[in-house]
Motif scaffolding. Sequence first.
Motif, mmCIF file in Angstrom:
data_model
loop_
_atom_site.group_PDB
_atom_site.id
_atom_site.type_symbol
_atom_site.label_atom_id
_atom_site.label_comp_id
_atom_site.label_asym_id
_atom_site.label_seq_id
_atom_site.Cartn_x
_atom_site.Cartn_y
_atom_site.Cartn_z
ATOM 1 N N PRO A 119 0.863 -1.273 0.050
ATOM 2 C CA PRO A 119 -0.182 0.343 -0.152
ATOM 3 C C PRO A 119 0.962 1.440 0.259
ATOM 4 O O PRO A 119 1.962 1.142 0.305
ATOM 5 C CB PRO A 119 -0.725 0.045 1.486
ATOM 6 N N VAL A 120 0.411 2.166 -0.539
ATOM 7 C CA VAL A 120 1.154 3.674 -0.840
ATOM 8 C C VAL A 120 0.430 5.023 0.379
ATOM 9 O O VAL A 120 0.768 5.925 -0.445
ATOM 10 C CB VAL A 120 1.269 3.627 -2.163
ATOM 11 N N ASP A 121 -0.557 4.308 0.948
ATOM 12 C CA ASP A 121 -0.911 5.481 2.111
ATOM 13 C C ASP A 121 0.144 5.865 2.306
ATOM 14 O O ASP A 121 -0.087 7.374 2.782
ATOM 15 C CB ASP A 121 -2.320 4.589 2.344
ATOM 16 N N GLY A 122 1.104 5.159 2.911
ATOM 17 C CA GLY A 122 2.291 6.380 4.087
ATOM 18 C C GLY A 122 3.727 7.753 2.951
ATOM 19 O O GLY A 122 2.604 8.339 3.354
ATOM 20 N N TYR A 123 2.999 7.128 1.744
ATOM 21 C CA TYR A 123 3.051 8.345 0.901
ATOM 22 C C TYR A 123 2.120 9.159 0.461
ATOM 23 O O TYR A 123 2.580 10.179 -0.011
ATOM 24 C CB TYR A 123 4.271 7.437 -0.458
ATOM 25 N N VAL A 124 0.904 8.980 0.101
ATOM 26 C CA VAL A 124 -0.519 9.729 0.345
ATOM 27 C C VAL A 124 0.185 10.844 0.979
ATOM 28 O O VAL A 124 -0.256 11.665 1.855
ATOM 29 C CB VAL A 124 -1.611 9.228 0.323
ATOM 30 N N ALA A 125 0.615 9.754 2.371
ATOM 31 C CA ALA A 125 0.596 10.820 3.867
ATOM 32 C C ALA A 125 1.844 11.936 3.784
ATOM 33 O O ALA A 125 0.949 13.288 4.137
ATOM 34 C CB ALA A 125 -0.100 10.196 4.890
ATOM 35 N N ILE A 126 2.834 11.437 2.786
ATOM 36 C CA ILE A 126 3.634 13.390 2.780
ATOM 37 C C ILE A 126 3.503 13.781 2.041
ATOM 38 O O ILE A 126 3.159 14.482 2.362
ATOM 39 C CB ILE A 126 4.900 11.918 2.412
ATOM 40 N N ILE A 127 2.493 13.386 0.599
ATOM 41 C CA ILE A 127 2.383 14.450 -0.053
ATOM 42 C C ILE A 127 1.334 15.715 0.679
ATOM 43 O O ILE A 127 1.212 16.647 -0.277
ATOM 44 C CB ILE A 127 1.817 13.639 -1.063
ATOM 45 N N LEU A 128 0.224 14.743 1.272
ATOM 46 C CA LEU A 128 -0.891 15.878 2.233
ATOM 47 C C LEU A 128 -0.534 16.906 2.924
ATOM 48 O O LEU A 128 -0.574 17.983 3.365
ATOM 49 C CB LEU A 128 -1.996 14.512 2.724
ATOM 50 N N ALA A 129 0.763 15.770 4.066
ATOM 51 C CA ALA A 129 2.238 16.943 4.352
ATOM 52 C C ALA A 129 2.063 18.030 3.798
ATOM 53 O O ALA A 129 2.170 19.903 4.184
ATOM 54 C CB ALA A 129 2.658 16.279 5.170
ATOM 55 N N GLU A 130 2.963 18.144 2.524
ATOM 56 C CA GLU A 130 3.534 18.325 1.554
ATOM 57 C C GLU A 130 2.330 19.971 1.173
ATOM 58 O O GLU A 130 2.864 21.124 1.068
ATOM 59 C CB GLU A 130 4.599 18.287 0.811
ATOM 60 N N ARG A 131 1.165 19.102 0.606
ATOM 61 C CA ARG A 131 0.381 19.774 0.231
ATOM 62 C C ARG A 131 0.127 21.658 1.374
ATOM 63 O O ARG A 131 -0.136 22.470 1.262
ATOM 64 C CB ARG A 131 -1.052 19.481 0.216
ATOM 65 N N TYR A 132 -0.158 20.750 2.779
ATOM 66 C CA TYR A 132 -0.964 21.494 4.114
ATOM 67 C C TYR A 132 -0.178 22.377 3.849
ATOM 68 O O TYR A 132 0.015 23.712 4.307
ATOM 69 C CB TYR A 132 -0.630 20.557 5.122
ATOM 70 N N LEU A 133 1.611 22.051 4.114
ATOM 71 C CA LEU A 133 2.772 23.225 4.023
ATOM 72 C C LEU A 133 2.901 23.946 3.164
ATOM 73 O O LEU A 133 3.382 25.509 3.539
ATOM 74 C CB LEU A 133 4.412 22.382 4.723
ATOM 75 N N ARG A 134 2.650 23.936 2.274
ATOM 76 C CA ARG A 134 2.591 24.772 0.518
ATOM 77 C C ARG A 134 1.518 25.793 1.152
ATOM 78 O O ARG A 134 1.509 27.358 0.915
ATOM 79 C CB ARG A 134 2.839 24.002 -0.326
ATOM 80 N N SER A 135 0.641 25.293 1.472
ATOM 81 C CA SER A 135 -0.797 26.124 1.998
ATOM 82 C C SER A 135 -0.432 27.443 2.804
ATOM 83 O O SER A 135 -1.140 28.178 2.625
ATOM 84 C CB SER A 135 -1.543 25.541 2.087
ATOM 85 N N GLY A 136 0.877 27.110 3.519
ATOM 86 C CA GLY A 136 0.815 28.188 4.138
ATOM 87 C C GLY A 136 -0.167 28.322 5.432
ATOM 88 O O GLY A 136 -0.071 29.169 6.351
ATOM 89 N N ARG A 137 -1.003 26.991 5.991
ATOM 90 C CA ARG A 137 -1.919 27.996 7.082
ATOM 91 C C ARG A 137 -1.304 26.657 8.588
ATOM 92 O O ARG A 137 -1.634 25.782 8.706
ATOM 93 C CB ARG A 137 -2.698 26.788 7.416
ATOM 94 N N ARG A 138 0.156 27.243 8.462
ATOM 95 C CA ARG A 138 0.798 27.287 9.719
ATOM 96 C C ARG A 138 0.081 27.781 11.006
ATOM 97 O O ARG A 138 0.037 27.530 11.996
ATOM 98 C CB ARG A 138 2.813 27.160 9.580
#
Length: 138
Positions: A119-138
Amino acid sequence: MNEHIIAVDPGREKCGIAVVHTESGAVWHQVVPTAKLVSCIRELAVQYNTTTVALGDGTAHRQAETELTGVLIGDRPLTVNLVDEKHSTEEARHRYWQHNPPRGLKRLIPVSMQVPPEPVDGYVAIILAERYLRSGRR
């Protein structure tokens, strides 16, 4: 900024989870049974001293959001942020093959025609984290 976030690719049976450092990238990723989601997030939040969770908005996200909202890490609640999951599985498959190139005769077959053996779900989670960080919503 020197911190970690936890990202979750929620699913009915299994969830991809990743811990991503805001500057240096992924430090941990795994696929866990959905039944262990909250306990796993709690352990990681304590270990990495974070309360920030980026949660994919796809399958089963409402249930995961309900379970994670209100979880306390010490005296601080988790902050659950929804992230767009559109095309994240395709990106994760591509990332999987970057990190695990095919060997032997399989290297002759284009990876776009192959299915990752796990399963690639762990890699999906990494991509979601990167999207979140790019959004600047910290």
